[in-house]
Design a protein around this motif. Structure first.
Motif, PDB file in Angstrom:
ATOM      1  N   TRP A  90      -4.559   7.514   2.806  1.00 22.76           N
ATOM      2  CA  TRP A  90      -4.289   6.144   3.263  1.00 22.76           C
ATOM      3  C   TRP A  90      -5.557   5.296   3.203  1.00 22.76           C
ATOM      4  CZ3 TRP A  90      -0.596   2.720   4.242  1.00 22.76           C
ATOM      5  CH2 TRP A  90      -0.917   1.608   4.995  1.00 22.76           C
ATOM      6  N   TRP A  91      -6.650   5.814   3.779  1.00 24.36           N
ATOM      7  CA  TRP A  91      -7.881   5.024   3.854  1.00 24.36           C
ATOM      8  C   TRP A  91      -8.506   4.806   2.485  1.00 24.36           C
ATOM      9  CZ3 TRP A  91      -8.000   1.937   7.508  1.00 24.36           C
ATOM     10  CH2 TRP A  91      -7.504   2.272   8.763  1.00 24.36           C
ATOM     11  N   ILE A 137       0.869  -1.180   0.000  1.00 25.61           N
ATOM     12  CA  ILE A 137       0.000   0.000   0.000  1.00 25.61           C
ATOM     13  C   ILE A 137       0.899   1.220   0.000  1.00 25.61           C
ATOM     14  CG2 ILE A 137      -1.774   1.269   1.252  1.00 25.61           C
ATOM     15  CD1 ILE A 137      -2.630  -1.371   2.495  1.00 25.61           C
ATOM     16  N   PRO A 138       0.718   2.116  -0.952  1.00 24.40           N
ATOM     17  CA  PRO A 138       1.552   3.318  -0.950  1.00 24.40           C
ATOM     18  C   PRO A 138       1.324   4.116   0.340  1.00 24.40           C
ATOM     19  CG  PRO A 138       0.142   3.215  -2.913  1.00 24.40           C
ATOM     20  CD  PRO A 138      -0.260   2.094  -2.015  1.00 24.40           C
ATOM     21  N   VAL A 139       2.409   4.473   0.982  1.00 30.45           N
ATOM     22  CA  VAL A 139       2.325   5.228   2.232  1.00 30.45           C
ATOM     23  C   VAL A 139       2.491   6.708   1.908  1.00 30.45           C
ATOM     24  CG1 VAL A 139       3.344   5.582   4.505  1.00 30.45           C
ATOM     25  CG2 VAL A 139       3.240   3.280   3.535  1.00 30.45           C
ATOM     26  N   PRO A 140       1.482   7.519   2.230  1.00 34.35           N
ATOM     27  CA  PRO A 140       1.586   8.950   1.930  1.00 34.35           C
ATOM     28  C   PRO A 140       2.711   9.619   2.716  1.00 34.35           C
ATOM     29  CG  PRO A 140      -0.644   8.351   2.654  1.00 34.35           C
ATOM     30  CD  PRO A 140       0.227   7.170   2.880  1.00 34.35           C
ATOM     31  N   SER A 141       3.446  10.483   2.055  1.00 33.18           N
ATOM     32  CA  SER A 141       4.477  11.264   2.723  1.00 33.18           C
ATOM     33  C   SER A 141       4.447  12.673   2.143  1.00 33.18           C
ATOM     34  CB  SER A 141       5.849  10.633   2.511  1.00 33.18           C
ATOM     35  OG  SER A 141       6.821  11.317   3.260  1.00 33.18           O
ATOM     36  N   PRO A 142       4.096  13.639   2.963  1.00 34.77           N
ATOM     37  CA  PRO A 142       3.762  13.553   4.377  1.00 34.77           C
ATOM     38  C   PRO A 142       2.471  12.748   4.584  1.00 34.77           C
ATOM     39  CG  PRO A 142       3.239  15.739   3.580  1.00 34.77           C
ATOM     40  CD  PRO A 142       3.935  15.009   2.460  1.00 34.77           C
ATOM     41  N   TRP A 143       2.283  12.296   5.827  1.00 38.47           N
ATOM     42  CA  TRP A 143       1.135  11.447   6.158  1.00 38.47           C
ATOM     43  C   TRP A 143      -0.169  12.153   5.847  1.00 38.47           C
ATOM     44  CZ3 TRP A 143       0.158   6.615   6.671  1.00 38.47           C
ATOM     45  CH2 TRP A 143      -1.057   6.207   7.221  1.00 38.47           C
ATOM     46  N   PRO A 189     -13.065   2.752   5.747  1.00 39.23           N
ATOM     47  CA  PRO A 189     -13.701   1.554   5.196  1.00 39.23           C
ATOM     48  C   PRO A 189     -14.064   0.500   6.233  1.00 39.23           C
ATOM     49  CG  PRO A 189     -11.362   1.584   4.673  1.00 39.23           C
ATOM     50  CD  PRO A 189     -11.675   2.893   5.325  1.00 39.23           C
ATOM     51  N   TYR A 190     -13.439   0.520   7.405  1.00 34.75           N
ATOM     52  CA  TYR A 190     -13.713  -0.484   8.417  1.00 34.75           C
ATOM     53  C   TYR A 190     -13.152  -0.012   9.743  1.00 34.75           C
ATOM     54  CZ  TYR A 190      -8.807  -1.683   7.990  1.00 34.75           C
ATOM     55  OH  TYR A 190      -7.449  -1.617   7.967  1.00 34.75           O
ATOM     56  N   PHE A 191     -13.428  -0.769  10.794  1.00 32.80           N
ATOM     57  CA  PHE A 191     -12.811  -0.489  12.080  1.00 32.80           C
ATOM     58  C   PHE A 191     -12.214  -1.774  12.633  1.00 32.80           C
ATOM     59  CE2 PHE A 191     -16.763  -2.228  13.490  1.00 32.80           C
ATOM     60  CZ  PHE A 191     -16.475  -2.832  14.700  1.00 32.80           C
ATOM     61  N   ALA A 192     -11.208  -1.607  13.438  1.00 29.62           N
ATOM     62  CA  ALA A 192     -10.622  -2.703  14.217  1.00 29.62           C
ATOM     63  C   ALA A 192     -10.392  -2.104  15.597  1.00 29.62           C
ATOM     64  CB  ALA A 192      -9.313  -3.190  13.601  1.00 29.62           C
ATOM     65  N   ASN A 193     -11.206  -2.486  16.528  1.00 34.77           N
ATOM     66  CA  ASN A 193     -11.144  -1.872  17.850  1.00 34.77           C
ATOM     67  C   ASN A 193     -11.756  -2.847  18.840  1.00 34.77           C
ATOM     68  OD1 ASN A 193     -11.380  -0.149  20.105  1.00 34.77           O
ATOM     69  ND2 ASN A 193     -11.697   1.622  18.788  1.00 34.77           N
ATOM     70  N   ASN A 194     -11.111  -3.030  19.969  1.00 40.17           N
ATOM     71  CA  ASN A 194     -11.629  -3.938  20.981  1.00 40.17           C
ATOM     72  C   ASN A 194     -12.710  -3.311  21.838  1.00 40.17           C
ATOM     73  OD1 ASN A 194      -9.852  -5.913  20.180  1.00 40.17           O
ATOM     74  ND2 ASN A 194      -8.281  -5.289  21.609  1.00 40.17           N
ATOM     75  N   ALA A 202      -9.103   1.032   1.082  1.00 40.52           N
ATOM     76  CA  ALA A 202     -10.456   0.647   0.659  1.00 40.52           C
ATOM     77  C   ALA A 202     -10.468   0.024  -0.736  1.00 40.52           C
ATOM     78  CB  ALA A 202     -11.380   1.862   0.693  1.00 40.52           C
ATOM     79  N   LYS A 203      -9.513   0.360  -1.572  1.00 38.43           N
ATOM     80  CA  LYS A 203      -9.448  -0.179  -2.933  1.00 38.43           C
ATOM     81  C   LYS A 203      -8.941  -1.619  -2.971  1.00 38.43           C
ATOM     82  CE  LYS A 203      -8.375   4.286  -4.977  1.00 38.43           C
ATOM     83  NZ  LYS A 203      -7.317   5.069  -5.615  1.00 38.43           N
ATOM     84  N   ARG A 204      -8.392  -2.101  -1.888  1.00 38.78           N
ATOM     85  CA  ARG A 204      -7.765  -3.427  -1.861  1.00 38.78           C
ATOM     86  C   ARG A 204      -8.664  -4.421  -1.130  1.00 38.78           C
ATOM     87  NH1 ARG A 204      -4.412   0.465  -2.630  1.00 38.78           N
ATOM     88  NH2 ARG A 204      -2.437   0.116  -3.688  1.00 38.78           N
ATOM     89  N   GLU A 205      -9.504  -5.070  -1.892  1.00 35.35           N
ATOM     90  CA  GLU A 205     -10.508  -5.980  -1.331  1.00 35.35           C
ATOM     91  C   GLU A 205      -9.889  -7.082  -0.480  1.00 35.35           C
ATOM     92  OE1 GLU A 205     -14.377  -7.366  -0.628  1.00 35.35           O
ATOM     93  OE2 GLU A 205     -13.730  -5.511  -1.563  1.00 35.35           O
TER      94      GLU A 205
END
Length: 188
Positions: free
Chosen positions: A71-72, A60-66, A131-136, A76-79
């Motif tokens: 990023w999201w 995944i290309p990492v934006p620089s500067p962030w 596109p999604y969440f990951a959180n406990n 989201a484009k990568r199923e």
């Protein structure tokens, strides 16, 4: 679904940084994110480095500067990567540690606040910028959670993919509690 802001929540890490970190600390964290490899290995789809002898799952290309929005959009484009903990705050141990250290600097000030009687404010993502969440840690109506755990597609190790599936299928927004200050020590 309602999510608190935590220093390494996905996707709440930038929301946390914008709300609670100083400009200098935020810049340091975002620099760490932008210096991450963006290469995710097949094993557990974790961040890895080019020198590691593994087959690449995706780059995944990492934006620089962030740039979190960029990023999201890219994730989201990568199923194949859908609904994984794919973010430098979870995959890069240096960034994970930095996010925790920067948040811990704020603990005394934030947890000793006396203004907790004010009304809750929500940041609502109706347009699915995330596109999604990951959180406990999350709030979800009981009947909706019963839909999640009784769905025949659930649950292989965690309920998050199924929760994300239902949120997407029902076109539900993700809501973030704007003034929450949560600490989640690290990703496993």
């Amino acid at each position: 679904i309602v999510l608190p802001l935590t220093q390494n929540g996905i996707p709440a890490t930038e929301l946390f940084a914008e709300r609670w970190l100083s400009v200098e600390d935020r810049s340091e964290l975002y620099q760490c994110f932008s210096e991450s490899s963006g290469l995710f290995c097949q094993e557990n789809v974790q961040l890895c480095w080019p020198t590691q002898p593994r087959e690449w799952k995706s780059a995944i290309p990492v934006p620089s500067p962030w740039d979190a929005a960029e990023w999201w959009r890219s994730v989201a484009k990568r199923e194949i990567l859908k609904w994984r903990k794919i973010h430098p705050v979870s995959g890069n141990l240096s960034c994970m540690r930095l996010a925790l250290d920067l948040a811990l600097k704020q603990v005394d000030d934030q947890w000793s606040r006396s203004d907790y009687d004010r009304p809750l404010k929500f940041l609502v993502d109706r347009d699915r910028a995330y596109p999604y969440f990951a959180n406990n840690l999350f709030l979800l109506r009981t009947e909706r959670y019963l839909d999640v755990i009784t769905d025949e597609r659930c649950c292989r190790g965690t309920d998050e993919p199924m929760m994300n599936t239902i949120v997407q299928e029902l076109q539900l927004p993700m809501c973030f509690l704007q003034d929450t200050f949560g600490i989640h020590p690290s990703w496993g």
